[in-house]
Write a protein that holds these residues in place. Sequence first.
Motif, PDB file in Angstrom:
ATOM      1  N   ILE A   1       0.838  -1.205   0.000  1.00 23.06           N
ATOM      2  CA  ILE A   1       0.000   0.000   0.000  1.00 23.06           C
ATOM      3  C   ILE A   1       0.872   1.254   0.000  1.00 23.06           C
ATOM      4  CG2 ILE A   1      -1.611   1.345   1.404  1.00 23.06           C
ATOM      5  CD1 ILE A   1      -2.845  -1.386   2.231  1.00 23.06           C
ATOM      6  N   ASP A   2       1.917   1.245   0.839  1.00 25.18           N
ATOM      7  CA  ASP A   2       2.820   2.402   0.869  1.00 25.18           C
ATOM      8  C   ASP A   2       3.514   2.603  -0.477  1.00 25.18           C
ATOM      9  OD1 ASP A   2       2.128   2.974   3.451  1.00 25.18           O
ATOM     10  OD2 ASP A   2       3.957   2.196   4.359  1.00 25.18           O
ATOM     11  N   GLU A   3       3.897   1.496  -1.136  1.00 26.28           N
ATOM     12  CA  GLU A   3       4.541   1.621  -2.448  1.00 26.28           C
ATOM     13  C   GLU A   3       3.582   2.231  -3.468  1.00 26.28           C
ATOM     14  OE1 GLU A   3       7.514   1.436  -2.474  1.00 26.28           O
ATOM     15  OE2 GLU A   3       8.434  -0.451  -1.877  1.00 26.28           O
ATOM     16  N   ALA A   4       2.298   1.854  -3.397  1.00 22.27           N
ATOM     17  CA  ALA A   4       1.315   2.401  -4.329  1.00 22.27           C
ATOM     18  C   ALA A   4       1.199   3.911  -4.180  1.00 22.27           C
ATOM     19  CB  ALA A   4      -0.044   1.739  -4.104  1.00 22.27           C
ATOM     20  N   ILE A   5       1.344   4.385  -2.946  1.00 29.50           N
ATOM     21  CA  ILE A   5       1.243   5.824  -2.693  1.00 29.50           C
ATOM     22  C   ILE A   5       2.510   6.539  -3.129  1.00 29.50           C
ATOM     23  CG2 ILE A   5       1.042   7.585  -0.888  1.00 29.50           C
ATOM     24  CD1 ILE A   5      -0.672   5.534   0.688  1.00 29.50           C
ATOM     25  N   ARG A   6       3.668   6.074  -2.645  1.00 29.01           N
ATOM     26  CA  ARG A   6       4.886   6.845  -2.860  1.00 29.01           C
ATOM     27  C   ARG A   6       5.475   6.688  -4.256  1.00 29.01           C
ATOM     28  NH1 ARG A   6       8.049   3.714   1.855  1.00 29.01           N
ATOM     29  NH2 ARG A   6       8.400   1.687   0.872  1.00 29.01           N
ATOM     30  N   MET A   7       5.099   5.625  -4.986  1.00 30.05           N
ATOM     31  CA  MET A   7       5.592   5.457  -6.350  1.00 30.05           C
ATOM     32  C   MET A   7       4.651   6.075  -7.390  1.00 30.05           C
ATOM     33  SD  MET A   7       8.430   3.986  -5.976  1.00 30.05           S
ATOM     34  CE  MET A   7       9.331   3.012  -4.765  1.00 30.05           C
ATOM     35  N   GLY A   8       3.468   6.472  -6.961  1.00 35.82           N
ATOM     36  CA  GLY A   8       2.493   6.967  -7.926  1.00 35.82           C
ATOM     37  C   GLY A   8       1.838   8.258  -7.511  1.00 35.82           C
ATOM     38  N   PHE A   9       0.576   8.157  -7.066  1.00 36.71           N
ATOM     39  CA  PHE A   9      -0.212   9.375  -6.873  1.00 36.71           C
ATOM     40  C   PHE A   9       0.297  10.253  -5.744  1.00 36.71           C
ATOM     41  CE2 PHE A   9      -2.356   6.066  -4.399  1.00 36.71           C
ATOM     42  CZ  PHE A   9      -2.554   6.679  -3.170  1.00 36.71           C
ATOM     43  N   GLY A  10       1.048   9.682  -4.790  1.00 33.57           N
ATOM     44  CA  GLY A  10       1.589  10.520  -3.725  1.00 33.57           C
ATOM     45  C   GLY A  10       2.500  11.604  -4.253  1.00 33.57           C
ATOM     46  N   LEU A  11       3.280  11.284  -5.286  1.00 30.34           N
ATOM     47  CA  LEU A  11       4.156  12.285  -5.887  1.00 30.34           C
ATOM     48  C   LEU A  11       3.345  13.387  -6.560  1.00 30.34           C
ATOM     49  CD1 LEU A  11       6.835   9.908  -7.452  1.00 30.34           C
ATOM     50  CD2 LEU A  11       7.104  11.357  -5.431  1.00 30.34           C
ATOM     51  N   ARG A  12       2.227  13.012  -7.164  1.00 29.53           N
ATOM     52  CA  ARG A  12       1.372  14.028  -7.783  1.00 29.53           C
ATOM     53  C   ARG A  12       0.718  14.893  -6.713  1.00 29.53           C
ATOM     54  NH1 ARG A  12      -2.198  10.338 -11.809  1.00 29.53           N
ATOM     55  NH2 ARG A  12      -3.265  10.084  -9.812  1.00 29.53           N
ATOM     56  N   TRP A  13       0.211  14.257  -5.677  1.00 28.43           N
ATOM     57  CA  TRP A  13      -0.454  15.013  -4.617  1.00 28.43           C
ATOM     58  C   TRP A  13       0.491  16.012  -3.964  1.00 28.43           C
ATOM     59  CZ3 TRP A  13      -3.663  10.877  -1.473  1.00 28.43           C
ATOM     60  CH2 TRP A  13      -4.766  10.477  -2.237  1.00 28.43           C
ATOM     61  N   GLY A  14       1.750  15.615  -3.809  1.00 26.10           N
ATOM     62  CA  GLY A  14       2.697  16.465  -3.098  1.00 26.10           C
ATOM     63  C   GLY A  14       2.912  17.808  -3.753  1.00 26.10           C
ATOM     64  N   GLN A  15       2.619  17.940  -5.034  1.00 22.82           N
ATOM     65  CA  GLN A  15       2.843  19.226  -5.686  1.00 22.82           C
ATOM     66  C   GLN A  15       1.601  19.789  -6.365  1.00 22.82           C
ATOM     67  OE1 GLN A  15       3.483  19.531  -9.442  1.00 22.82           O
ATOM     68  NE2 GLN A  15       2.517  17.539  -9.585  1.00 22.82           N
ATOM     69  N   MET A  16       0.550  18.988  -6.507  1.00 21.95           N
ATOM     70  CA  MET A  16      -0.658  19.523  -7.124  1.00 21.95           C
ATOM     71  C   MET A  16      -1.919  19.260  -6.321  1.00 21.95           C
ATOM     72  SD  MET A  16      -0.511  19.179 -11.249  1.00 21.95           S
ATOM     73  CE  MET A  16       0.410  20.382 -12.194  1.00 21.95           C
ATOM     74  N   GLY A  17      -1.851  18.403  -5.313  1.00 16.88           N
ATOM     75  CA  GLY A  17      -3.053  18.103  -4.571  1.00 16.88           C
ATOM     76  C   GLY A  17      -3.998  17.209  -5.361  1.00 16.88           C
ATOM     77  N   LEU A  18      -5.260  17.206  -4.993  1.00 22.23           N
ATOM     78  CA  LEU A  18      -6.243  16.291  -5.586  1.00 22.23           C
ATOM     79  C   LEU A  18      -6.930  16.894  -6.816  1.00 22.23           C
ATOM     80  CD1 LEU A  18      -7.815  13.613  -5.323  1.00 22.23           C
ATOM     81  CD2 LEU A  18      -9.440  14.831  -3.860  1.00 22.23           C
ATOM     82  N   PHE A  19      -7.547  18.062  -6.654  1.00 20.73           N
ATOM     83  CA  PHE A  19      -8.356  18.613  -7.740  1.00 20.73           C
ATOM     84  C   PHE A  19      -7.505  19.088  -8.914  1.00 20.73           C
ATOM     85  CE2 PHE A  19     -11.414  18.711  -4.279  1.00 20.73           C
ATOM     86  CZ  PHE A  19     -12.553  18.254  -4.918  1.00 20.73           C
ATOM     87  N   GLU A  20      -6.361  19.685  -8.623  1.00 20.68           N
ATOM     88  CA  GLU A  20      -5.508  20.128  -9.720  1.00 20.68           C
ATOM     89  C   GLU A  20      -4.951  18.923 -10.481  1.00 20.68           C
ATOM     90  OE1 GLU A  20      -3.000  24.108 -10.094  1.00 20.68           O
ATOM     91  OE2 GLU A  20      -2.064  22.670  -8.730  1.00 20.68           O
ATOM     92  N   THR A  21      -4.639  17.838  -9.750  1.00 18.78           N
ATOM     93  CA  THR A  21      -4.195  16.611 -10.398  1.00 18.78           C
ATOM     94  C   THR A  21      -5.266  16.074 -11.349  1.00 18.78           C
ATOM     95  OG1 THR A  21      -2.704  15.953  -8.608  1.00 18.78           O
ATOM     96  CG2 THR A  21      -3.571  14.191  -9.984  1.00 18.78           C
ATOM     97  N   TYR A  22      -6.514  16.062 -10.890  1.00 18.97           N
ATOM     98  CA  TYR A  22      -7.596  15.544 -11.721  1.00 18.97           C
ATOM     99  C   TYR A  22      -7.910  16.493 -12.883  1.00 18.97           C
ATOM    100  CZ  TYR A  22      -8.614  11.672  -8.566  1.00 18.97           C
ATOM    101  OH  TYR A  22      -8.537  10.514  -7.838  1.00 18.97           O
ATOM    102  N   ARG A  23      -7.695  17.768 -12.685  1.00 14.89           N
ATOM    103  CA  ARG A  23      -7.881  18.701 -13.801  1.00 14.89           C
ATOM    104  C   ARG A  23      -6.920  18.367 -14.936  1.00 14.89           C
ATOM    105  NH1 ARG A  23     -10.041  23.630 -14.869  1.00 14.89           N
ATOM    106  NH2 ARG A  23      -8.988  24.844 -16.488  1.00 14.89           N
ATOM    107  N   VAL A  24      -5.660  18.113 -14.585  1.00 15.67           N
ATOM    108  CA  VAL A  24      -4.672  17.729 -15.591  1.00 15.67           C
ATOM    109  C   VAL A  24      -5.075  16.412 -16.253  1.00 15.67           C
ATOM    110  CG1 VAL A  24      -2.266  17.050 -15.929  1.00 15.67           C
ATOM    111  CG2 VAL A  24      -2.812  19.010 -14.480  1.00 15.67           C
ATOM    112  N   ALA A  25      -5.614  15.480 -15.424  1.00 21.04           N
ATOM    113  CA  ALA A  25      -6.027  14.184 -15.968  1.00 21.04           C
ATOM    114  C   ALA A  25      -7.143  14.327 -16.994  1.00 21.04           C
ATOM    115  CB  ALA A  25      -6.481  13.261 -14.835  1.00 21.04           C
ATOM    116  N   GLY A  26      -7.890  15.429 -16.937  1.00 24.13           N
ATOM    117  CA  GLY A  26      -8.951  15.663 -17.886  1.00 24.13           C
ATOM    118  C   GLY A  26      -8.473  16.128 -19.241  1.00 24.13           C
ATOM    119  N   GLY A  27      -7.137  16.351 -19.364  1.00 28.90           N
ATOM    120  CA  GLY A  27      -6.590  16.781 -20.640  1.00 28.90           C
ATOM    121  C   GLY A  27      -7.011  18.193 -20.995  1.00 28.90           C
ATOM    122  N   GLU A  28      -7.007  18.492 -22.276  1.00 31.45           N
ATOM    123  CA  GLU A  28      -7.307  19.847 -22.722  1.00 31.45           C
ATOM    124  C   GLU A  28      -8.723  20.277 -22.354  1.00 31.45           C
ATOM    125  OE1 GLU A  28      -6.447  20.192 -26.843  1.00 31.45           O
ATOM    126  OE2 GLU A  28      -4.278  19.925 -26.577  1.00 31.45           O
TER     127      GLU A  28
END
Length: 463
Positions: A210-237
């Motif tokens: 579980i810790d690997e899933a966080i720190r190797m993936g979305f945790g790195l995104r959250w650390g600099q963009m948080g949740l909503f900004e990350t999902y905004r980027v995921a929505g593409g253009e």
Amino acid sequence: MARKAAIIGGGVIGGGWAARFLLSGWDVAVFDPDPEAPRKIGEVLANARAALPALADVPMPAEGHLTFAETLTDAVQGADYIQESVSERLDLKHRVFAQIQQAAPDALLGSSTSGFKPSELQENSANPAVIFVAHPFNPVYLLPLAEIVPSPKNDPQRIEEAKEILREIGMFPLHIRKEIDAHIADRFLEAVWREALWLVKDGVATTEEIDEAIRMGFGLRWGQMGLFETYRVAGGEAGMKHFMAQFGPCLSWPWTKLMDVPEFTDELVDLIAGQSDAQSGHHTIRELERIRDRNLIGFLRVLKDSNWGAGKVLLEHDARRRVTAPDPTPDSAAPLVLAHMQVLPGWIDYNGHMTESRYLFASSETCDAFLRHIGAGMDYVAGGFSYYTAESHIMHAGEAKLGDRLTGSVQVLAADDKRLHLFIRIERGETLVASIEQMLLHVDMAAGNPARPGPRFWRVCVP
């Protein structure tokens, strides 16, 4: 005279608060009846001394004075700010607040509580207007977030005063507009924690996976963009609206058990504790703290280089603390002392001495300060003109080590219609560390050629 902070409770969080205030130049009085409190706080403080300066690019203030008070009253008397970090028991907090307000009824009183609302903390208090939630995150001396939660009984002006104090010690006070159990961040963490417990209990994943899933993936995104900004980027253009349309239906799928809680049995506790021991038991807690701190420093410095997220808070804190040398006497023949610096952890090499590139960095900081002094700062550069370094000669005269405070001074050796000839000294007290002889050319940046400066520079530069 240094201001005083009182820290009530010397555990992990209280120790972090003490370190944050001390290293920000505040005097700190700690009260904790635990006879081991001085040792525990001393260990946290040792880690903080090694970590927090690594985030700064300006000299740290002189460390405040730490005392361990015999009584709670002794700790809070004369305090400008009080932070309570005792156990999460409302009755205990009420007793502590009552004692505090007998001795310091008007002092700002923040609570580190992760769950209680400020209105609950204020019940039956002598002065509810100064009691509020100031919920930090571990390690307090590195992570900037503090959730500031007032109730309708709080004095808004005092809350703003508290937020300014926290900014002064390099924190990011997030003002929670409406009180709610567990505030914002811990409610979110609790949801993730519940799902993680189910995944372990059902044998889907181990604590390490579980810790690997966080720190190797979305945790790195959250650390600099948080949740909503990350999902905004995921929505593409198409942005957030497209993301919501694409993934919104997933909310009705039975993916998670967030409203379900696994029975908290001894078997579940043993299972998780055993997996955690296998995952991390080969490190002591202090070793894990130092590993965590090194990783956070690297991540935070990357964000600082990008002026993004928590890194922006660090840059703003540096700007608040940057030392500006007093204007030198214009008719003085002495070198102009224009820069004050400190040898920071990132400045030293494997020998523990200031690395070669930082001697030139110190020279550059001093030269930049001189150019600002004569009116050739960034506003002047924006107008299309600047001084370029054409030649530098450095002499290493001494060694500088971690924590040493340095000054940079400038002497103008010569100046003509296009050139400045400077002699820069980098000194530790009265000891010369390095001297740099530097030739600067005044350049028209658009033309890319040397050009005469405006007449205002001649009044300052010509000896």
